[in-house]
Motif scaffolding. Sequence first.
Motif, PDB file in Angstrom:
ATOM      1  N   VAL A  55      -4.928  -5.190  -1.431  1.00 44.00           N
ATOM      2  CA  VAL A  55      -4.494  -3.931  -2.044  1.00 44.00           C
ATOM      3  C   VAL A  55      -3.014  -4.008  -2.428  1.00 44.00           C
ATOM      4  N   PHE A  58      -2.513  -5.954  -5.471  1.00 47.16           N
ATOM      5  CA  PHE A  58      -2.990  -5.283  -6.688  1.00 47.16           C
ATOM      6  C   PHE A  58      -1.915  -4.402  -7.313  1.00 47.16           C
ATOM      7  N   LEU A  59      -0.953  -3.959  -6.499  1.00 50.64           N
ATOM      8  CA  LEU A  59       0.024  -2.964  -6.974  1.00 50.64           C
ATOM      9  C   LEU A  59       0.834  -3.396  -8.198  1.00 50.64           C
ATOM     10  N   CYS A  62      -1.047  -3.060 -11.497  1.00 52.31           N
ATOM     11  CA  CYS A  62      -1.323  -1.651 -11.787  1.00 52.31           C
ATOM     12  C   CYS A  62      -0.099  -0.990 -12.427  1.00 52.31           C
ATOM     13  N   GLU A  67      -1.001   2.023 -14.940  1.00 47.89           N
ATOM     14  CA  GLU A  67      -2.279   2.668 -14.643  1.00 47.89           C
ATOM     15  C   GLU A  67      -2.112   3.785 -13.620  1.00 47.89           C
ATOM     16  N   ASN A  68      -0.916   3.950 -13.064  1.00 49.72           N
ATOM     17  CA  ASN A  68      -0.719   5.045 -12.124  1.00 49.72           C
ATOM     18  C   ASN A  68      -0.756   6.364 -12.885  1.00 49.72           C
ATOM     19  N   ILE A  69      -1.652   7.250 -12.429  1.00 46.48           N
ATOM     20  CA  ILE A  69      -1.967   8.444 -13.212  1.00 46.48           C
ATOM     21  C   ILE A  69      -0.783   9.394 -13.321  1.00 46.48           C
ATOM     22  N   MET A  98       8.833   2.073  -4.187  1.00 46.97           N
ATOM     23  CA  MET A  98       8.270   0.781  -3.792  1.00 46.97           C
ATOM     24  C   MET A  98       9.289  -0.040  -3.009  1.00 46.97           C
TER      25      MET A  98
ATOM     26  N   SER B 281      -7.926   0.100  -7.901  1.00 49.40           N
ATOM     27  CA  SER B 281      -7.699   0.206  -6.458  1.00 49.40           C
ATOM     28  C   SER B 281      -6.253   0.574  -6.154  1.00 49.40           C
ATOM     29  N   ALA B 282      -5.321  -0.107  -6.810  1.00 53.70           N
ATOM     30  CA  ALA B 282      -3.904   0.139  -6.505  1.00 53.70           C
ATOM     31  C   ALA B 282      -3.557   1.591  -6.781  1.00 53.70           C
ATOM     32  N   MET B 283      -4.105   2.123  -7.857  1.00 54.43           N
ATOM     33  CA  MET B 283      -3.820   3.512  -8.199  1.00 54.43           C
ATOM     34  C   MET B 283      -4.255   4.441  -7.064  1.00 54.43           C
ATOM     35  N   PHE B 285      -4.791   3.706  -3.838  1.00 52.27           N
ATOM     36  CA  PHE B 285      -4.045   3.516  -2.587  1.00 52.27           C
ATOM     37  C   PHE B 285      -2.629   4.066  -2.679  1.00 52.27           C
ATOM     38  N   LEU B 286      -2.052   4.005  -3.873  1.00 50.93           N
ATOM     39  CA  LEU B 286      -0.724   4.580  -4.025  1.00 50.93           C
ATOM     40  C   LEU B 286      -0.786   6.100  -3.863  1.00 50.93           C
TER      41      LEU B 286
END
Lengths: 158, 438
Positions: A55, A58-59, A62, A67-69, A98, B281-283, B285-286
């Motif tokens: 996980v 993966f950050l 992303c 892709e963070n909404i 982060m 997934s990263a989205m 978990f963040l």
Amino acid sequence: MKLLSLLARASAILAGVLLTVITLITCVSLIGRNTIGVTLVGDYELTAVTAGAAVALFLPWCQLKRENIVVDFFTARLSDRTNAQLDRFGSFLLGGAMLLLAWRTAVGGLSAYDSQTTSMMLGFPEWIVYAFMVPPLILTGVIAWTQTIFGNFSEQGE
Amino acid sequence: MSSLSLAGMIFATMLGLMAIRVPIAIAMFFAGCFGYIFQVGWPPFFNNLNGAAFARFASYDLSVIPLFILMGNFATQGGISKALFQFASVVTSRFKGGLAMAAVLASAGFGAICGSSVATAATITSVALPEMKRHGYSGRLATGTLAAGGTLGILIPPSVPLVIYAILTEQNIAKLFAAAMVPGVIAMLGYMIAIAVYVRLVPGHAPEHEDQAQLTMEAFLGVAPIAIVFLIVFGGIYGGLFTPTEGAGVGAAATFVAALLKRELTLAKIRQCFYSTAAASAMIFLIFIGADMMNTSLALTQVPAQLAELVQGLDVSPVMVVAGIMLFYVVLGAVMDELSMILLTIPIFFPVVMGLDFGMPAESVAIWFGIMVLMTVGFGLLAPPVGLNVYVVNGLAKDVPIGESYKGVMPFLVSDVFRTVLLLSFPGISLWLVQFVG
């Protein structure tokens, strides 16, 4: 930026491979448990720590792909330019979060190392998992701040 | 400062940051940090952060999420959807609007091995939209159907939002999945009925006659892998052979093998699977990290506990309270992403609901409420002004105006409302299957 995107790709793929390995471990463990009655000791822990590393890895990808909404409802009427500027600010905050997490996770890892905290079944040292999480957290922070300074990566629209 | 105004300020900070396009997870994170530091100071704050990433990322219960996402991506890239749609169109070819019904049926089938609505919508759209256009379906009906069908990805188990609800409320994932089965099938049938009614009431959106298709061996064999994977995963979970996390692992491995056997999975596609899994997934978990910070900080103000007491003291029926919460979700969901909404509000609303007397055992209430929350998530994915699924399908369609797509989802939203009222009034529909889970 080329290097950063290469690193982000590499960690996403490494994480994908790790997850695939988990699925295999699960299958082996299940077949063992349900046929010959042999349980793979600590398979739950192995899954948890491997998925944990995956996980974190993966950050970076992303964030690179943004892709963070975000909520775009309130800014939909503003110009593209203004929205791009707001996105730079958002990336700045995300990068800060982060790097803060990376720093505190490193501290947490060090104290886990000092106290030699291990997982229950396997005796797996927890600091190793912490150590796997810090580099991708730093990478995510650096990618986000790069986006703040230079704007989007070329992979954005892929 | 009173606890209420502090909680208000934390919330206002979060909303303010969200409004200016700060990622939702980060808006929650910083608002939470602010509230936490303000209430207990820097040293406890730093200590709290030391294990924050470790606790959430390396948790066995949460490992189920990336594994189900990986499974869905293997299914997406594995060319399974095409055979599924072919099979479905044979089944529905006798009805008017049959190809649209086939898209719903195929979405439901895909939803049985995929836990994400966006992935389901995108996958089925890529195979069904060209066919629907070729047969003379309007852009409105085609995109509306596919967006609505996509929600079956989460309404039919496995379901990522339901997993998140189960983890937040410490409920049994297997029981929640069982509870979602019947409502999921009702949703599928409701969407098909919506199509049948729509094509009769509003002519010109579907062809007068459907091509009669014959069931080929190829189409039949095409759906076999999905049926097998579904039976392995859920048979194993309900047969007591393995945990949901193991089920997800086995399911991902089985889907991977099925895709390999179809010779669809190239190295480039496997890479694509990993990239998509990474982003999704990263989205999530963040958002977990952000919502944790926000919820810890709000809990310190005691306001959520006071809210629960306040609601218990009110003289309204418990079902009305749940209906009120759902209405609140629909309004909040209009501007906010549904997963973030659940993560943020379930820790507050769940104790409120559990404190009410529904005349059912506590576990039943928890499971039934989970299904109701899932319904509002599905609704939010379709409803304007920001229906994520509508955007995804509309973006893939390219030549359909977004307004047309929103008109297209209206019949399905009506169907959603009927179903939600039904499930709200009769908890037994959701709870019926749960009794068979040991």
